[in-house]
Design a protein around this motif. Structure first.
Motif, PDB file in Angstrom:
ATOM      1  N   THR A   1      18.694  17.171  29.731  1.00  0.00           N
ATOM      2  CA  THR A   1      19.184  15.952  30.376  1.00  0.00           C
ATOM      3  C   THR A   1      19.417  16.159  31.870  1.00  0.00           C
ATOM      4  N   ASN A   2      19.463  17.412  32.306  1.00  0.00           N
ATOM      5  CA  ASN A   2      19.689  17.709  33.725  1.00  0.00           C
ATOM      6  C   ASN A   2      18.399  18.046  34.478  1.00  0.00           C
ATOM      7  N   TRP A   3      17.254  17.915  33.831  1.00  0.00           N
ATOM      8  CA  TRP A   3      15.999  18.319  34.457  1.00  0.00           C
ATOM      9  C   TRP A   3      15.416  17.274  35.404  1.00  0.00           C
ATOM     10  N   GLY A   4      15.949  16.072  35.375  1.00  0.00           N
ATOM     11  CA  GLY A   4      15.423  15.031  36.253  1.00  0.00           C
ATOM     12  C   GLY A   4      14.289  14.229  35.653  1.00  0.00           C
ATOM     13  N   ALA A   5      14.144  14.275  34.328  1.00  0.00           N
ATOM     14  CA  ALA A   5      13.104  13.483  33.668  1.00  0.00           C
ATOM     15  C   ALA A   5      13.498  12.011  33.643  1.00  0.00           C
ATOM     16  N   ASP A   6      12.496  11.152  33.574  1.00  0.00           N
ATOM     17  CA  ASP A   6      12.758   9.719  33.457  1.00  0.00           C
ATOM     18  C   ASP A   6      13.307   9.364  32.083  1.00  0.00           C
ATOM     19  N   VAL A   7      12.881  10.127  31.071  1.00  0.00           N
ATOM     20  CA  VAL A   7      13.290   9.881  29.690  1.00  0.00           C
ATOM     21  C   VAL A   7      13.553  11.231  29.037  1.00  0.00           C
ATOM     22  N   CYS A   8      14.557  11.301  28.168  1.00  0.00           N
ATOM     23  CA  CYS A   8      14.850  12.528  27.427  1.00  0.00           C
ATOM     24  C   CYS A   8      14.987  12.164  25.950  1.00  0.00           C
ATOM     25  N   LEU A   9      14.212  12.830  25.093  1.00  0.00           N
ATOM     26  CA  LEU A   9      14.141  12.466  23.681  1.00  0.00           C
ATOM     27  C   LEU A   9      14.477  13.660  22.796  1.00  0.00           C
ATOM     28  N   ASP A  10      15.101  13.374  21.659  1.00  0.00           N
ATOM     29  CA  ASP A  10      15.616  14.435  20.793  1.00  0.00           C
ATOM     30  C   ASP A  10      14.591  15.014  19.831  1.00  0.00           C
ATOM     31  N   THR A  11      13.763  14.177  19.227  1.00  0.00           N
ATOM     32  CA  THR A  11      12.923  14.612  18.113  1.00  0.00           C
ATOM     33  C   THR A  11      11.478  14.151  18.290  1.00  0.00           C
ATOM     34  N   PRO A  12      10.546  14.753  17.544  1.00  0.00           N
ATOM     35  CA  PRO A  12       9.169  14.249  17.563  1.00  0.00           C
ATOM     36  C   PRO A  12       9.078  12.782  17.149  1.00  0.00           C
ATOM     37  N   SER A  13       9.913  12.371  16.216  1.00  0.00           N
ATOM     38  CA  SER A  13       9.912  10.959  15.802  1.00  0.00           C
ATOM     39  C   SER A  13      10.323  10.050  16.948  1.00  0.00           C
ATOM     40  N   ASP A  14      11.301  10.497  17.726  1.00  0.00           N
ATOM     41  CA  ASP A  14      11.713   9.721  18.899  1.00  0.00           C
ATOM     42  C   ASP A  14      10.567   9.608  19.901  1.00  0.00           C
ATOM     43  N   LEU A  15       9.834  10.706  20.073  1.00  0.00           N
ATOM     44  CA  LEU A  15       8.708  10.685  21.004  1.00  0.00           C
ATOM     45  C   LEU A  15       7.642   9.701  20.542  1.00  0.00           C
TER      46      LEU A  15
END
Length: 223
Positions: A201-215
């Motif tokens: 969450t601190n990497w500066g991504a536009d989106v952060c997702l928990d699981t492959p299903s979320d992706l």
């Protein structure tokens, strides 16, 4: 007709698209037994994978690049890995289906990895992704690997899309740094090979997702 927000989805390979941990850890443990102090806990090794073969060799043997044996050990590790390449690696759940959906929607997909082509190409040929990626960029194809944006920019050119119309997805800080520098929308996934002190969450991504299903759900919502 409303234009779709993206024209391409580009994935990191290990720890994002494909779970290769079982093979990489097996080669690492063999290195530990032969040249180190014995096997290490699986989960400890798994979290180191994204750092690449150099870091793995140093962790397994206790020596660094200043030692004359280091490069020979690294090559031995890579040879042992090649012997079992594709034997137990598996696509993350839902990724085969979502790639097919990307193509069905008339969009393109690719891979940008720090894995050498010697390993990336045969690995992908043994998995069930259909269609195959329209671009597969490895360190062998560029002068600078991730976190430099060059590999992602090359992939976008090969896909025929503007970086601003592409998404780059990865499980390491360098993935997000490279994607951001290239001008892509970036997605950090938390299910990959991440050390305890890393916080996606601190990497500066536009989106952060928990699981492959979320992706899969997120990509599907943007097709």
């Amino acid at each position: 007709m409303t234009r779709r927000p993206f024209d391409a989805f580009v994935f990191d390979l290990d720890g994002t698209l494909v779970d290769t941990a079982s093979e990489l850890v097996a080669a690492y443990q063999r290195l530990c037994v032969e040249y180190g102090t014995g096997e290490q806990p699986y989960e400890t090794v798994r979290k180191l994978i994204s750092h690449g073969s150099g870091r793995l060799v140093t962790e397994a043997t206790g020596i660094d690049q200043s030692d004359s044996r280091w490069e020979a050990y690294r090559q031995q590790y890579l040879d042992w890995y090649e012997e079992i390449l594709g034997s137990s690696a598996v696509p993350y759940p839902g990724t085969v289906d979502i790639v097919a959906e990307i193509a069905k929607a008339g969009l393109v997909w690719g891979i940008v990895t720090n894995k050498f082509r010697r390993f990336a190409e045969p690995l992908m040929s043994r998995l069930d992704y259909e269609p195959a990626p329209a671009s597969l960029v490895t360190p062998c194809d560029v002068s600078k690997a991730k976190p430099h944006p060059e590999p992602i920019l090359l992939c976008c050119r090969e896909l025929g899309v503007s970086p601003e119309r592409a998404v780059y997805i990865g499980d390491h800080l360098r993935d997000i740094e490279a994607g951001n520098a290239a001008g892509c929308t970036t997605v950090a996934v938390k299910y990959g090979y991440i050390e305890d002190h890393d916080h996606p969450t601190n990497w500066g991504a536009d989106v952060c997702l928990d699981t492959p299903s979320d992706l899969s759900a997120w990509i599907r919502s943007h097709l």
